[in-house]
Design a protein around this motif. Structure first.
Motif, PDB file in Angstrom:
ATOM      1  N   CYS A   1     -37.504  24.337 -88.497  1.00 31.95           N
ATOM      2  CA  CYS A   1     -38.711  23.778 -87.908  1.00 31.95           C
ATOM      3  C   CYS A   1     -39.532  23.040 -88.972  1.00 31.95           C
ATOM      4  CB  CYS A   1     -39.536  24.913 -87.311  1.00 31.95           C
ATOM      5  SG  CYS A   1     -41.130  24.373 -86.687  1.00 31.95           S
TER       6      CYS A   1
ATOM      7  N   CYS B   1     -38.402  25.409 -81.449  1.00 32.31           N
ATOM      8  CA  CYS B   1     -38.779  26.438 -82.405  1.00 32.31           C
ATOM      9  C   CYS B   1     -39.395  27.603 -81.645  1.00 32.31           C
ATOM     10  CB  CYS B   1     -39.772  25.897 -83.424  1.00 32.31           C
ATOM     11  SG  CYS B   1     -40.377  27.213 -84.512  1.00 32.31           S
TER      12      CYS B   1
ATOM     13  N   CYS C   1     -43.216  28.648 -83.160  1.00 31.19           N
ATOM     14  CA  CYS C   1     -44.409  27.910 -82.745  1.00 31.19           C
ATOM     15  C   CYS C   1     -44.205  27.206 -81.416  1.00 31.19           C
ATOM     16  CB  CYS C   1     -44.912  26.974 -83.847  1.00 31.19           C
ATOM     17  SG  CYS C   1     -43.690  26.072 -84.755  1.00 31.19           S
TER      18      CYS C   1
HETATM   19 ZN   LIG Z   1     -41.924  26.395 -85.978  1.00 30.83          ZN
END
Ligand SMILES: [Zn+2]
Length: 123
Positions: free
Chosen positions: A90, A73, A76
């Motif tokens: 995600c 992802c 993040c």
């Molecule tokens: Zn994420």
């Protein structure tokens, strides 16, 4: 069944390589297939066996190395290893994942049988 086209492509790569190196046959082909590549390995083996007759790879084994899916992802910055069903979002932020492994469809190695003149001379 798009595996037929893929098998034909693999055979073409192997034959081209065999001719380039003056090999008389292809003994084996190792390919890497990701679980995200939409290729059914069994169907690919079946198509390969059906198409290899009459080619330099008529006696070749097809070895298939599976690559599990891995994703990352970018929001993040966490990596996700989806199990079973393939995750495209995600689980933490809901953003789109980037697949970092598992989409492979590569020919890893080709085993060629090359006639060695020195062999028969030393016998
Ligand atoms: Zn994420």
């Amino acid at each position: 069944m798009h595996e037929t086209g893929i098998a034909a492509g693999i055979l073409e790569i192997a034959e081209t390589e065999a001719k380039r190196r003056n090999a008389f046959s292809v003994a084996g082909i190792c390919i890497r297939v990701g679980d995200f590549s939409n290729v059914v390995p069994e169907a690919l083996e079946f198509a390969f066996d059906a198409l290899k007759a009459g080619t330099l790879a008529a006696g070749a084994r097809l070895e298939i190395e599976r690559v599990p899916v891995a994703a990352n992802c970018p929001q993040c910055n966490q990596s996700v290893r989806p199990k079973g069903a393939i995750l495209l979002w995600c689980p933490r932020c809901g953003g789109p994942l980037q697949v970092t492994a598992g989409a492979e469809l590569d020919v890893v190695s080709i085993d060629l049988e090359v006639s060695e003149v020195t062999c028969s001379a030393s016998r």
